[in-house]
Design an enzyme around this catalytic site. Structure first.
Site, PDB file in Angstrom:
ATOM      1  N   THR A 177       2.165 -43.989 -16.294  1.00  0.00           N
ATOM      2  CA  THR A 177       2.263 -44.525 -14.931  1.00  0.00           C
ATOM      3  C   THR A 177       3.219 -45.726 -14.980  1.00  0.00           C
ATOM      4  O   THR A 177       4.425 -45.561 -14.878  1.00  0.00           O
ATOM      5  CB  THR A 177       0.881 -44.905 -14.368  1.00  0.00           C
ATOM      6  OG1 THR A 177       0.188 -45.727 -15.316  1.00  0.00           O
ATOM      7  CG2 THR A 177       0.057 -43.662 -14.083  1.00  0.00           C
ATOM      8  N   LYS A 204      -2.125 -43.709 -23.027  1.00  0.00           N
ATOM      9  CA  LYS A 204      -1.330 -44.304 -21.966  1.00  0.00           C
ATOM     10  C   LYS A 204      -2.056 -45.553 -21.482  1.00  0.00           C
ATOM     11  O   LYS A 204      -3.279 -45.668 -21.571  1.00  0.00           O
ATOM     12  CB  LYS A 204      -1.098 -43.328 -20.817  1.00  0.00           C
ATOM     13  CG  LYS A 204      -2.302 -42.957 -19.971  1.00  0.00           C
ATOM     14  CD  LYS A 204      -2.726 -43.946 -18.887  1.00  0.00           C
ATOM     15  CE  LYS A 204      -1.574 -44.376 -18.029  1.00  0.00           C
ATOM     16  NZ  LYS A 204      -2.032 -45.427 -17.042  1.00  0.00           N
ATOM     17  N   THR A 215      -7.436 -48.917 -17.664  1.00  0.00           N
ATOM     18  CA  THR A 215      -6.769 -47.725 -17.135  1.00  0.00           C
ATOM     19  C   THR A 215      -6.075 -47.074 -18.308  1.00  0.00           C
ATOM     20  O   THR A 215      -4.880 -47.099 -18.481  1.00  0.00           O
ATOM     21  CB  THR A 215      -5.804 -48.031 -15.991  1.00  0.00           C
ATOM     22  OG1 THR A 215      -5.322 -46.795 -15.474  1.00  0.00           O
ATOM     23  CG2 THR A 215      -4.646 -48.882 -16.384  1.00  0.00           C
ATOM     24  N   GLU A 301       1.958 -54.778 -19.170  1.00  0.00           N
ATOM     25  CA  GLU A 301       2.828 -55.005 -18.019  1.00  0.00           C
ATOM     26  C   GLU A 301       3.404 -56.421 -18.025  1.00  0.00           C
ATOM     27  O   GLU A 301       2.669 -57.413 -17.957  1.00  0.00           O
ATOM     28  CB  GLU A 301       2.046 -54.749 -16.727  1.00  0.00           C
ATOM     29  CG  GLU A 301       1.725 -53.286 -16.532  1.00  0.00           C
ATOM     30  CD  GLU A 301       0.818 -53.004 -15.355  1.00  0.00           C
ATOM     31  OE1 GLU A 301       0.728 -51.827 -14.968  1.00  0.00           O
ATOM     32  OE2 GLU A 301       0.194 -53.941 -14.830  1.00  0.00           O
ATOM     33  N   ASN A 436       2.478 -55.464 -10.270  1.00  0.00           N
ATOM     34  CA  ASN A 436       1.222 -55.140  -9.614  1.00  0.00           C
ATOM     35  C   ASN A 436       1.177 -55.519  -8.154  1.00  0.00           C
ATOM     36  O   ASN A 436       0.240 -55.143  -7.437  1.00  0.00           O
ATOM     37  CB  ASN A 436       0.060 -55.789 -10.381  1.00  0.00           C
ATOM     38  CG  ASN A 436      -0.242 -55.060 -11.664  1.00  0.00           C
ATOM     39  OD1 ASN A 436      -0.862 -54.009 -11.657  1.00  0.00           O
ATOM     40  ND2 ASN A 436       0.251 -55.584 -12.776  1.00  0.00           N
ATOM     41  N   SER A 441       3.389 -48.511  -3.969  1.00  0.00           N
ATOM     42  CA  SER A 441       4.678 -48.057  -3.430  1.00  0.00           C
ATOM     43  C   SER A 441       5.586 -47.545  -4.526  1.00  0.00           C
ATOM     44  O   SER A 441       6.645 -47.035  -4.249  1.00  0.00           O
ATOM     45  CB  SER A 441       5.374 -49.203  -2.691  1.00  0.00           C
ATOM     46  OG  SER A 441       5.613 -50.287  -3.559  1.00  0.00           O
TER      47      SER A 441
END
Length: 441
Positions: A177, A204, A215, A301, A436, A441
């Site tokens: 993702t 992942k 996640t 991230e 984040n 979107s």
């Protein structure tokens, strides 16, 4: 102009990670084939659907899994748990993974979608209760069943399955993702009698990473014959010291799943808890899982640093783990690491509010805190606190050098025992907020 600069910087980091962490070849366990494609769920045309199947029928396969502790468990988590309960972890021959939609908080309709996906694959595999599911993506949206179902048909009818390196790498890509690189590792190991077996792992995750898991999707496959009880014991122990010892941002997802399959394609006696090789294989699986879990943190991230938090000489392992977790989850510690600020007070504060059940592992007069460098320069260890006393002569220039490194270690020596726990975390950057702030979107 700032946005363009950020995008260019991110692209450069992604290329660096590809070069460093994405393998160019691999070794893969016997008896498995994989396939993936772009079903159209992702608007950018990226790979978003994958299937793993066991084609070895010489023995019954075994399966084990560890799932999220989030109360809002996604439909694929609930469904996979039910399959393992019904099958007692035997005869699982397929895993379906999809990205772009988490199928989480979707109620009865979401469960029906999960059941329909598994039933479709079960028909191709030829067995009921033989398929586990993993989904990742946006929460609260149902699967686009027309695209998923058409994709599964295409994979099986056109026989797109293979056991080559490219197919395994594409499978790893299909569950990404916000990941900037696919996470795939493989390795050969030996039993005590010299029999070789193989482990392959895919995971992942880049955000919503916090124990117990996040996640985070992952699976480890082997061609050893291991009974389901022993496999669950191995996986639970491995996850405790790997995937449950990583933190990016302190958030936990609804979909976390780590599973392990053993298809028995290697001709050797079935391993159970009483087997001579049980502990050896367990240790190898744990070290393998650590390497796979660390890739998730390296892809955190917006992360610019990979940080090992090593808490040693604790009276109890669980206390060492709680302290390591507290430091790793501290937003202030992570911000200081990003800003290259040797603010040991934030580390000590995080230790102080860790949720210890008792304090026999923590004696303020014995604690030592240091930064450990990875650049090979001297001094490698920079002592910040010695026996509970802050060091007044800290070499700030050396501290800045250490904190500028992409890899570093925070060492906490409790001095109250012999137990040790390592956590892996990263810093907190401006880019994390950017990523984040507009995830949907």
């Amino acid at each position: 102009m700032k946005i363009t600069s950020t995008l260019l910087s991110s692209a450069s980091k992604t290329l660096d990670k590809y070069a460093l962490f994405v393998p160019k070849s691999g070794v893969f366990p016997k008896g498995y084939e994989v396939a993936s494609l772009a079903s159209g769920v992702k608007k950018n045309g990226a790979l978003d659907l994958g299937v793993i199947r066991n084609v070895n029928k010489s023995r019954k396969s075994s399966a084990a899994a560890v799932f999220t502790t989030n109360r809002f468990k996604a439909a694929p988590v609930q469904f996979s748990r039910k399959v393992l309960d019904i099958s007692s972890g035997e005869g699982v021959d397929a895993i379906v993974v999809n990205s772009g939609c988490a199928n989480a908080v979707t109620g009865e309709l979401g469960m029906q979608d999960a059941e329909n996906v598994a039933s479709q694959v079960n028909k191709y595999v030829g067995e009921q209760n033989s398929t586990l599911l993993m989904s990742t993506g946006v929460i609260g949206q149902r699967l686009q069943m027309d695209k998923i179902s058409t994709g599964i048909d295409k994979l099986f009818i056109e026989n797109k399955f293979s056991s080559d390196f490219g197919s395994w790498l594409n499978l790893a890509k299909s569950i990404c993702t916000t990941d900037t690189f696919p996470k795939l590792i493989s390795s050969k190991f030996s039993l005590s009698d010299g029999t070789e077996y193989t482990l392959v792992g895919i995971s992942k995750g880049a955000g919503m990473i916090c124990p117990n898991m996040a996640t985070l999707l992952g699976f480890v496959l082997t061609d050893l014959p291991i009974n389901s009880s022993a496999l669950q014991s191995m996986l639970t122990g491995a996850v405790t010291r790997s995937f449950n010892c990583i933190s990016v941002d302190g958030d936990m997802s609804t979909n976390d799943t780590i599973c392990m399959l053993a298809n028995g394609a290697i001709d050797t006696p079935v391993i159970d808890e009483s087997s001579p090789d049980f502990q050896k294989v367990s240790s190898q699986v744990t070290e393998f899982a650590k390497n796979l879990a660390q890739l998730v943190v390296r892809d955190g991230e917006g992360a610019t640093k990979f940080v090992t938090v090593n808490v040693k000489n604790s009276a109890e392992f669980k206390d060492a783990r709680l302290i390591a977790e507290s430091i790793s989850n501290s937003m202030l510690v992570k911000s200081a690491l990003y800003g290259q600020d040797a603010n040991w007070g934030r580390i000590l504060c995080a230790i102080g509010y860790s949720k210890l059940e008792n304090c026999k592992s923590l004696d303020e007069s014995k604690i030592n805190v240091s930064f450990i460098a990875t650049d090979g320069s001297s001094p490698q260890e920079l002592k910040l606190i010695a026996n509970g006393v802050p060091q007044l002569d800290i070499d700030e220039s050396r501290a800045s050098e250490i904190l500028a490194l992409s890899d570093l270690e925070v060492l906490v020596d409790l001095g109250t025992g012999t137990e040790e726990c390592q956590f892996w975390t990263c810093d907190l950057s401006h880019e994390y907020v950017t990523i984040n702030g507009d995830y949907r979107s």
